[in-house]
Design a protein around this motif. Structure first.
Motif, PDB file in Angstrom:
ATOM      1  N   ASN A  22       0.959  -1.182  -0.123  1.00 29.93           N
ATOM      2  CA  ASN A  22       0.064  -0.027  -0.092  1.00 29.93           C
ATOM      3  C   ASN A  22       0.742   1.280  -0.083  1.00 29.93           C
ATOM      4  O   ASN A  22       1.383   1.664   0.999  1.00 29.93           O
ATOM      5  CB  ASN A  22      -0.797  -0.057   1.172  1.00 29.93           C
ATOM      6  CG  ASN A  22      -1.825   1.253   1.122  1.00 29.93           C
ATOM      7  OD1 ASN A  22      -1.899   1.601   0.200  1.00 29.93           O
ATOM      8  ND2 ASN A  22      -2.197   1.601   2.377  1.00 29.93           N
ATOM      9  N   THR A  24       1.188   5.439  -0.768  1.00 33.75           N
ATOM     10  CA  THR A  24       0.416   6.455  -1.134  1.00 33.75           C
ATOM     11  C   THR A  24       1.213   7.606  -1.369  1.00 33.75           C
ATOM     12  O   THR A  24       2.486   7.494  -1.353  1.00 33.75           O
ATOM     13  CB  THR A  24      -0.122   6.750   0.172  1.00 33.75           C
ATOM     14  OG1 THR A  24       0.682   7.165   1.294  1.00 33.75           O
ATOM     15  CG2 THR A  24      -0.985   5.490   0.845  1.00 33.75           C
ATOM     16  N   ASP A  27       3.873   8.958   0.741  1.00 34.68           N
ATOM     17  CA  ASP A  27       4.907   8.285   0.998  1.00 34.68           C
ATOM     18  C   ASP A  27       6.294   8.804   0.523  1.00 34.68           C
ATOM     19  O   ASP A  27       6.440   9.415  -0.656  1.00 34.68           O
ATOM     20  CB  ASP A  27       4.923   6.619   0.638  1.00 34.68           C
ATOM     21  CG  ASP A  27       4.207   5.727   1.425  1.00 34.68           C
ATOM     22  OD1 ASP A  27       4.352   5.730   2.698  1.00 34.68           O
ATOM     23  OD2 ASP A  27       3.315   5.141   0.968  1.00 34.68           O
TER      24      ASP A  27
END
Length: 255
Positions: A22, A24, A27
């Motif tokens: 995951n 995003t 990040d």
């Protein structure tokens, strides 16, 4: 995606591809690297030999992959924390612990204790090259930002030795990633810069927002490449460029 997961199985030894990564927009390169390391660990089946390899990787990361670490010997041991009079945080000499177990959430760490001996030739004094250290990996992965944190431990006779703790998932995951990157880029001219980046990106002290600038692109300087910078880049293509522009020091890596 299937090709990527097949490649991860081949290079990192993972046995399955579970929950997807995951990532995003918020990040940084640091958090993406950390998430990938956790993903590798979570989807693999790891042995004592994998742990020993990861411990050697921790030594190399701390040494900036500079080649000064050699003659590494790693032995799994039983660590009886009842014989330890105190454990003192090397970064905070006022912070002491009565037992090693005070550093962990459960007793799972007791099966992941290793005694390390190695040669570190960074010092100019050969008498200081021989090193010994105890490394404890937490299988619960709960030591968080204390991954690779160092301590001084004392026995009841006040003899001092060195100790380091770490998350098992980060130790194995980071080592798999760093080994792969260094193997792929072994012939690059920017090896020193890569070594520095990998040392930074595996250092939990760089995990917070204050250090995000180390791993994010700053577009502010994109249109400010001056003639002086181009000249410096031509003269020193392998080094960091330093330009004093309008009383502002601007450091950039020349690609």
């Amino acid at each position: 995606m299937e090709k990527i997961t097949d490649l991860m199985k081949e290079r990192y030894g993972i046995k399955q591809t579970g929950k997807s990564l995951n990532v995003t927009p918020s990040d940084t390169l640091y958090t993406i690297f950390r998430k990938t390391a956790d993903y590798i660990y979570r989807n693999g089946e790891w042995t004592e030999e994998d742990e020993k390899t990861a411990i050697k990787g921790m030594l190399n990361q701390d040494d900036y992959f500079g080649g000064d670490i050699s003659d590494v010997s790693i032995e799994k041991i039983q660590f009886d924390d009842n014989n330890v009079d105190r454990i003192r945080d090397r970064h905070n000499t006022f912070k002491a612990y009565n037992e090693a177990g005070d550093l962990f959430k459960t007793d799972g760490w007791k099966d992941h204790v290793y005694k390390i001996s190695y040669t570190d030739s960074r010092s100019r004094n050969p008498d200081l090259w021989k090193k010994n250290k105890t490394i404890i990996l937490d299988p619960d992965n709960k030591v968080g930002t204390l991954h690779k944190h160092e301590y001084a431990i004392y026995d009841n006779n006040d003899n001092r030795s060195e100790m380091q703790i770490g998350n098992l998932n980060r130790a194995i995951g980071y080592d798999k990633l760093c080994t792969d990157i260094l193997r792929e880029l072994k012939d690059t001219d920017n090896r020193d810069q890569i070594n520095t980046l990998l040392a930074r990106i595996t250092n939990p002290e760089n995990s917070g927002k204050k250090k995000a600038y180390l791993f994010t692109h700053d577009a502010y300087y994109d249109n400010e490449i001056t003639a002086e910078m181009r000249k410096e880049a031509t003269n020193n293509p392998d080094y960091m460029i330093q330009v004093n522009d309008w009383q502002r020091m601007n450091f950039r890596y020349y690609e």
